[in-house]
Design a protein around this motif. Structure first.
Motif, short mmCIF file in Angstrom:
data_model
loop_
_atom_site.label_atom_id
_atom_site.label_comp_id
_atom_site.label_asym_id
_atom_site.label_seq_id
_atom_site.Cartn_x
_atom_site.Cartn_y
_atom_site.Cartn_z
N UNK A 1 0.83 -1.20 0.00
CA UNK A 1 0.00 0.00 0.00
C UNK A 1 0.87 1.26 0.00
N UNK A 2 1.91 1.27 0.82
CA UNK A 2 2.78 2.43 0.91
C UNK A 2 3.47 2.72 -0.42
N UNK A 3 3.95 1.68 -1.07
CA UNK A 3 4.67 1.87 -2.33
C UNK A 3 3.72 2.29 -3.46
N UNK A 4 2.52 1.71 -3.50
CA UNK A 4 1.57 2.10 -4.53
C UNK A 4 1.09 3.54 -4.33
N UNK A 5 0.85 3.91 -3.08
CA UNK A 5 0.50 5.30 -2.79
C UNK A 5 1.62 6.23 -3.23
N UNK A 6 2.83 5.87 -2.91
CA UNK A 6 3.98 6.71 -3.25
C UNK A 6 4.12 6.87 -4.76
N UNK A 7 3.98 5.77 -5.49
CA UNK A 7 4.16 5.82 -6.95
C UNK A 7 3.08 6.67 -7.62
N UNK A 8 1.83 6.45 -7.21
CA UNK A 8 0.72 7.11 -7.91
C UNK A 8 0.43 8.51 -7.40
N UNK A 9 0.75 8.80 -6.12
CA UNK A 9 0.33 10.07 -5.53
C UNK A 9 1.47 11.02 -5.20
N UNK A 10 2.68 10.52 -5.05
CA UNK A 10 3.80 11.38 -4.65
C UNK A 10 4.78 11.60 -5.78
N UNK A 11 5.21 10.55 -6.42
CA UNK A 11 6.20 10.68 -7.50
C UNK A 11 5.77 11.68 -8.58
N UNK A 12 4.47 11.71 -8.97
CA UNK A 12 4.08 12.69 -9.99
C UNK A 12 4.26 14.14 -9.57
N UNK A 13 4.43 14.39 -8.28
CA UNK A 13 4.58 15.76 -7.79
C UNK A 13 6.02 16.09 -7.41
N UNK A 14 6.98 15.29 -7.86
CA UNK A 14 8.37 15.53 -7.49
C UNK A 14 9.15 16.33 -8.52
N UNK A 15 8.50 16.69 -9.61
CA UNK A 15 9.14 17.56 -10.58
C UNK A 15 10.08 16.83 -11.52
N UNK A 16 10.84 17.62 -12.27
CA UNK A 16 11.77 17.06 -13.25
C UNK A 16 12.96 16.41 -12.58
N UNK A 17 13.50 15.43 -13.25
CA UNK A 17 14.76 14.83 -12.80
C UNK A 17 15.89 15.84 -12.95
N UNK A 18 16.99 15.65 -12.25
CA UNK A 18 18.13 16.56 -12.43
C UNK A 18 18.58 16.58 -13.89
#
Length: 444
Positions: free
Chosen positions: A54-71
């Motif tokens: 659950x933690x990893x799926x939440x992180x992938x779908x809900x957090x990673x999209x809001x982390x901006x561009x890669x370096x």
């Protein structure tokens, strides 16, 4: 490091990753870099397999999209989140230590970053975080944004075009809003943080009268706030503290939420810390707990038991000469001590949490971790100490823990009204560390 220890937490991450589609190079970069960190943390903190998925799926779908561009190829980020790290990484992990017989809890804090971040349409970078919460509300009905709306309108100016004009004229802009999910086993909770930015006033350390004006609209007469203002205005150590940020809970009505006012002082003496925790004697705190805090600081930093209460903490030379790049309007965070005062609606006496700026005053991450775990073990709370060290090693795949500091950023210490001690370790991914960038090709 034992390779089996590093691979064990990645079993769930690898299982999840197998079936997740590639969306963009930037999302792939952040997921491949930080997803394994979260996998290690929740595994080592004793979360069940179901909770880890659950933690990893939440992180992938809900957090990673809001982390901006890669370096970029130059190893730099388009938008730097300075409060969470020295290098601008928009993410900070935290490990809330277990009580005796309990289990740790994993949290993290990010600055939401979107396509409009830093543009004329969003110079303060509020839109991504607000979008996150409005998307979340239908799924998590307990989310209450009344305090988010209140502070977003009272700590900032209304005319965004003037912010854009300042930025176009060369004024440095920085983080002003962050969000923090708490992966509680009983249900996820969320927090929001604000660092004020007024027109022609780039520093977040606005005058106390401005803080009072905002807070009084929520609770005109508040005994806890009056006590804190007395300390900040009249006590020698209180006068050195500069409030710069406020944090609120998003899973409670405004009348039930914590309202955490964060303040920083350049002073690191234990005499100053004692004054901070007791509000210069206005708040009763058991002397035994103050001594616990002193012992904690000495243990964590490896200082002798007779270290003078009026002596400043020693800072390794490698940290004292570091660049201030990116901290132009946040130099108060480069050294000193930090705390928050809980000014919740109706509060009589504020809770106070102390933050040790570990990344500045520790000699290296390994000795720092050993200091924390040694103190935990001495208090009968050492069950998860080996797991914490394993989680740190899983994050530090790019370097040895005894080669500098930076992964452990802060360590906090709170004495609850019941006398219990809460300790939390805050961790940085070091996403832009040269050794990590040299081996990462997730964005190339």
């Amino acid at each position: 490091m034992n390779s089996s220890v590093a691979k064990q937490p990645l079993v769930v991450w690898e299982s999840v990753s197998k079936w997740l589609p590639s969306v963009s190079p930037s999302r792939d970069f952040w997921w491949r870099l930080t997803g394994p960190h979260l996998a290690a943390l929740v595994s080592m903190a004793g979360y069940t397999t179901e909770q880890q998925y659950e933690a990893l799926l939440f992180y992938y779908h809900w957090i990673v999209p809001y982390m901006g561009s890669a370096p970029g190829l130059d190893g730099k980020l388009q938008w730097k989140t300075i409060p969470l790290s020295d290098d601008g990484t928009p993410l900070e992990w935290s490990w809330k230590w277990n009580k005796a017989g309990g289990k740790p809890e994993i949290r993290f804090c990010i600055e939401g970053i979107g396509e409009l971040t830093g543009t004329d349409m969003d110079p303060l970078n509020h839109q991504a975080t607000r979008h996150f919460f409005h998307q979340l509300r239908p799924i998590e009905p307990s989310v209450d944004l009344s305090l988010v709306d209140h502070f977003a309108t009272t700590l900032f100016d209304y005319d965004y075009s003037k912010y854009a004009q300042e930025a176009a004229a060369g004024a440095p802009y920085r983080t002003t809003m962050m969000m923090a999910p708490e992966l509680s086993r009983s249900g996820y909770r969320f927090k929001t943080y604000f660092m004020p930015r007024r027109i022609q006033q780039p520093e977040p350390t606005i005058p106390l009268d401005m803080w009072e004006e905002s807070l009084a609209k929520l609770d005109p007469v508040n005994e806890a706030r009056a006590m804190v203002w007395d300390f900040l205005r009249n006590h020698p150590e209180g006068k050195r503290l500069k409030p710069f940020m406020i944090g609120v809970d998003n899973n409670a009505e405004s009348s039930q939420s914590r309202i955490k006012l964060y303040a920083q002082t350049p002073i690191t003496t234990f005499a100053a810390v004692r004054a901070m925790m007791t509000l210069g004697g206005l708040k009763d705190v058991p002397e035994s707990r103050i001594e616990d805090l002193r012992d904690f600081i000495m243990s964590v930093l490896g200082l002798p038991a007779d270290f003078a209460d009026d002596a400043e903490l020693p800072m390794p030379m490698s940290r004292s000469t570091e660049s201030k790049e990116g901290f132009e309007n946040l130099t108060i965070l480069l050294r000193g001590s930090m705390c928050y005062f809980d000014l919740a609606v109706g509060a009589k006496v504020p809770e106070v949490k102390f933050y040790l700026l570990a990344r500045r005053y520790a000699s290296d991450d390994r000795s720092l971790a050993r200091g924390v775990t040694s103190w935990m073990e001495s208090r009968g709370r050492g069950e998860f100490c080996p797991n914490f060290l394993s989680a740190l090693q899983s994050i530090a795949q790019h370097r040895s823990l005894d080669k500098g500091t930076g992964i452990q950023t802060y360590i906090s210490f709170l004495i609850s009204p019941s006398g219990e001690i809460d300790v939390t370790s805050y961790l940085c991914p070091e996403a832009l560390h040269p050794a990590r960038m040299a081996t990462s090709n997730g964005h190339k």
